[in-house]
Design an enzyme around this catalytic site. Sequence first.
Site, PDB file in Angstrom:
ATOM      1  N   SER A  96       0.866  -1.191   0.000  1.00 53.00           N
ATOM      2  CA  SER A  96       0.000   0.000   0.000  1.00 53.00           C
ATOM      3  C   SER A  96       0.895   1.230   0.000  1.00 53.00           C
ATOM      4  O   SER A  96       2.125   1.122   0.084  1.00 53.00           O
ATOM      5  CB  SER A  96      -0.880  -0.001   1.266  1.00 53.00           C
TER       6      SER A  96
ATOM      7  N   PHE B 202      -7.240  -6.737   8.093  1.00 53.93           N
ATOM      8  CA  PHE B 202      -7.050  -6.932   6.640  1.00 53.93           C
ATOM      9  C   PHE B 202      -5.604  -7.294   6.308  1.00 53.93           C
ATOM     10  O   PHE B 202      -5.325  -7.891   5.291  1.00 53.93           O
ATOM     11  CB  PHE B 202      -7.372  -5.629   5.876  1.00 53.93           C
TER      12      PHE B 202
ATOM     13  N   SER C  78     -11.503 -15.570   2.647  1.00 61.21           N
ATOM     14  CA  SER C  78     -11.540 -15.605   1.182  1.00 61.21           C
ATOM     15  C   SER C  78     -12.291 -16.805   0.653  1.00 61.21           C
ATOM     16  O   SER C  78     -12.249 -17.890   1.237  1.00 61.21           O
ATOM     17  CB  SER C  78     -10.097 -15.659   0.656  1.00 61.21           C
TER      18      SER C  78
ATOM     19  N   TYR D 141      -1.473 -18.981  -0.226  1.00 60.95           N
ATOM     20  CA  TYR D 141      -2.296 -17.828   0.206  1.00 60.95           C
ATOM     21  C   TYR D 141      -3.648 -18.340   0.711  1.00 60.95           C
ATOM     22  O   TYR D 141      -4.044 -18.037   1.837  1.00 60.95           O
ATOM     23  CB  TYR D 141      -2.516 -16.836  -0.940  1.00 60.95           C
TER      24      TYR D 141
ATOM     25  N   LYS E 233      -5.599 -18.507   4.734  1.00 59.50           N
ATOM     26  CA  LYS E 233      -6.954 -18.081   5.120  1.00 59.50           C
ATOM     27  C   LYS E 233      -7.690 -19.237   5.798  1.00 59.50           C
ATOM     28  O   LYS E 233      -8.371 -19.066   6.806  1.00 59.50           O
ATOM     29  CB  LYS E 233      -7.735 -17.590   3.896  1.00 59.50           C
TER      30      LYS E 233
HETATM   31  C1  WQD Z   1     -10.540 -13.752 -12.237  1.00 61.56           C
HETATM   32  C2  WQD Z   1     -10.758 -14.459 -13.564  1.00 61.56           C
HETATM   33  C3  WQD Z   1      -8.839 -15.620 -14.390  1.00 61.56           C
HETATM   34  C4  WQD Z   1      -6.347 -12.119 -15.129  1.00 61.56           C
HETATM   35  C5  WQD Z   1      -8.938 -13.636  -6.698  1.00 61.56           C
HETATM   36  C6  WQD Z   1      -7.934 -13.777  -5.634  1.00 61.56           C
HETATM   37  C7  WQD Z   1      -8.490 -14.676  -4.548  1.00 61.56           C
HETATM   38  C8  WQD Z   1      -9.803 -14.139  -4.046  1.00 61.56           C
HETATM   39  C9  WQD Z   1     -10.764 -13.984  -5.207  1.00 61.56           C
HETATM   40  C10 WQD Z   1      -9.490 -12.661  -2.119  1.00 61.56           C
HETATM   41  C11 WQD Z   1     -10.107 -15.839 -13.604  1.00 61.56           C
HETATM   42  C12 WQD Z   1      -9.229 -14.479 -15.320  1.00 61.56           C
HETATM   43  C13 WQD Z   1      -7.402 -12.940 -14.749  1.00 61.56           C
HETATM   44  C14 WQD Z   1      -5.991 -12.028 -16.501  1.00 61.56           C
HETATM   45  C15 WQD Z   1      -7.745 -13.552 -17.042  1.00 61.56           C
HETATM   46  N1  WQD Z   1      -9.686 -12.873  -3.419  1.00 61.56           N
HETATM   47  N2  WQD Z   1      -8.083 -13.639 -15.704  1.00 61.56           N
HETATM   48  N3  WQD Z   1      -6.708 -12.753 -17.421  1.00 61.56           N
HETATM   49  O1  WQD Z   1      -8.210 -15.800  -9.363  1.00 61.56           O
HETATM   50  O2  WQD Z   1     -10.733 -15.510  -9.142  1.00 61.56           O
HETATM   51  O3  WQD Z   1      -9.215 -14.862  -7.301  1.00 61.56           O
HETATM   52  O4  WQD Z   1     -10.129 -13.113  -6.165  1.00 61.56           O
HETATM   53  O5  WQD Z   1      -9.211 -13.370  -1.275  1.00 61.56           O
HETATM   54  O6  WQD Z   1      -7.578 -14.761  -3.530  1.00 61.56           O
HETATM   55  O7  WQD Z   1      -6.813 -14.336  -6.225  1.00 61.56           O
HETATM   56  O8  WQD Z   1      -9.272 -13.515  -9.443  1.00 61.56           O
HETATM   57  O9  WQD Z   1      -8.992 -11.547 -10.889  1.00 61.56           O
HETATM   58  O10 WQD Z   1      -7.084 -13.235 -10.738  1.00 61.56           O
HETATM   59  O11 WQD Z   1      -9.148 -13.848 -11.950  1.00 61.56           O
HETATM   60  O12 WQD Z   1      -8.374 -14.208 -17.897  1.00 61.56           O
HETATM   61  O13 WQD Z   1      -5.028 -11.295 -16.907  1.00 61.56           O
HETATM   62  O14 WQD Z   1     -10.130 -13.690 -14.594  1.00 61.56           O
HETATM   63  O15 WQD Z   1      -8.479 -16.771 -15.139  1.00 61.56           O
HETATM   64  O16 WQD Z   1     -10.955 -16.691 -14.331  1.00 61.56           O
HETATM   65  P1  WQD Z   1      -9.359 -15.020  -8.880  1.00 61.56           P
HETATM   66  P2  WQD Z   1      -8.545 -12.969 -10.762  1.00 61.56           P
END
Ligand code: WQD
Length: 340
Positions: free
Chosen positions: A37, A82, A126, A151, A155
């Site tokens: 941050s 957080f 999460s 990660y 959690k």
């Molecule tokens: C979302 C979708 C990718 C980037 C995250 C955190 C997890 C939790 C939930 C808090 C997926 C696709 C992504 C790119 C893509 N948060 N994608 N191209 O993996 O669902 O989880 O949020 O705790 O810890 O990691 O989120 O935004 O990385 O991906 O196609 O350049 O977008 O494959 O389907 P994710 P994300």
Amino acid sequence: MSKILVTGGLGYIGSHTAVLLLESGHDVLIADDLSNSRAEVLGGIEAITGKRPAWENVDLSDAAATASFLGRHQDVDSIIHFAAYKAVGESVDRPLDYYQNNLGSLINLLNFVKTKPECAFIFSSSCSIYGQADELPIREDAKTKPPESPYGNTKKIGEEILRHAASAHDFKVIALRYFNPVGAHPSAKIGELPLGVPQNLVPFVTQSAAGLRGPLKVFGNDYPTRDGTCIRDYIHVVDIARAHLLAMERLVDGDGDSGPVEVFNLGTGAGSTVLEVLNAFTSATGVEMKWDFADRRPGDPAEVYADTQKATDVLGWKAELSLEQSMADAWRWQQSLRDS
Ligand code: WQD
């Protein structure tokens, strides 16, 4: 008015929650070591609320530093925790840093809470602990799978530590399982500040749309979903912040009645594919997106979205902001960064 410690309060969800707490008349103390941050976020919080919260740069994974910090703030009524490392991919490369930091900081804080069991404790958890759930939408009592990443495991283990500590020391905790937090404060004074190349979808989309990155790589278009791309539950960060206020009030008012740890899913209850997110971005901003299909990303479940009925029934909370609103706010925030 309560005095609330917001750890990681200069981060993405922490800063949006700090704004809401200040607007609700609470006194906010932020502990943040700036590992993910920037101190300028304080200015954004002040610009929105007219109040500049106290902030101390504390390494909460350091037991002595945390004990000394909390020894100077015994009058804290609630802690919203957080502060954690949260990059899934990075956690695979640096597991020991993730376990040390995420679990160490939690334990150090709980060593204070056990001496002050009336202190409300809200834990940032999460949906990643569910993995690819067998049933959709995902309920809080769904079987959790072995998390795909260190990660996610921090959690899952964090929730287990909370259950044992809260039972042994007679305090109450609420754990909030975020689905996919997106968007930014409508004022565009605070938002997501990914360091380096964004790993998450929406910040990559806004940086690509701003010309800071090349075309988006869509990771996989052969999933068993309506358009072949992954489905996630994208929830506006302001809706998530609101749930933290309600959860804290529930514990402070002594309403937390079902056991030492209550768990709530924070999502919209609806899933969107990656392509639907891109369409929502364009319809909200008028900016056309360029993308290429690429290979699947290892560890990505095909479909994840929340059942949020429990948060509605118990906290009186429901997501109110749409995917389009999230896209519009995320874009306005990205443009403000260009102008700053
Ligand atoms: C979302 C979708 C990718 C980037 C995250 C955190 C997890 C939790 C939930 C808090 C997926 C696709 C992504 C790119 C893509 N948060 N994608 N191209 O993996 O669902 O989880 O949020 O705790 O810890 O990691 O989120 O935004 O990385 O991906 O196609 O350049 O977008 O494959 O389907 P994710 P994300």
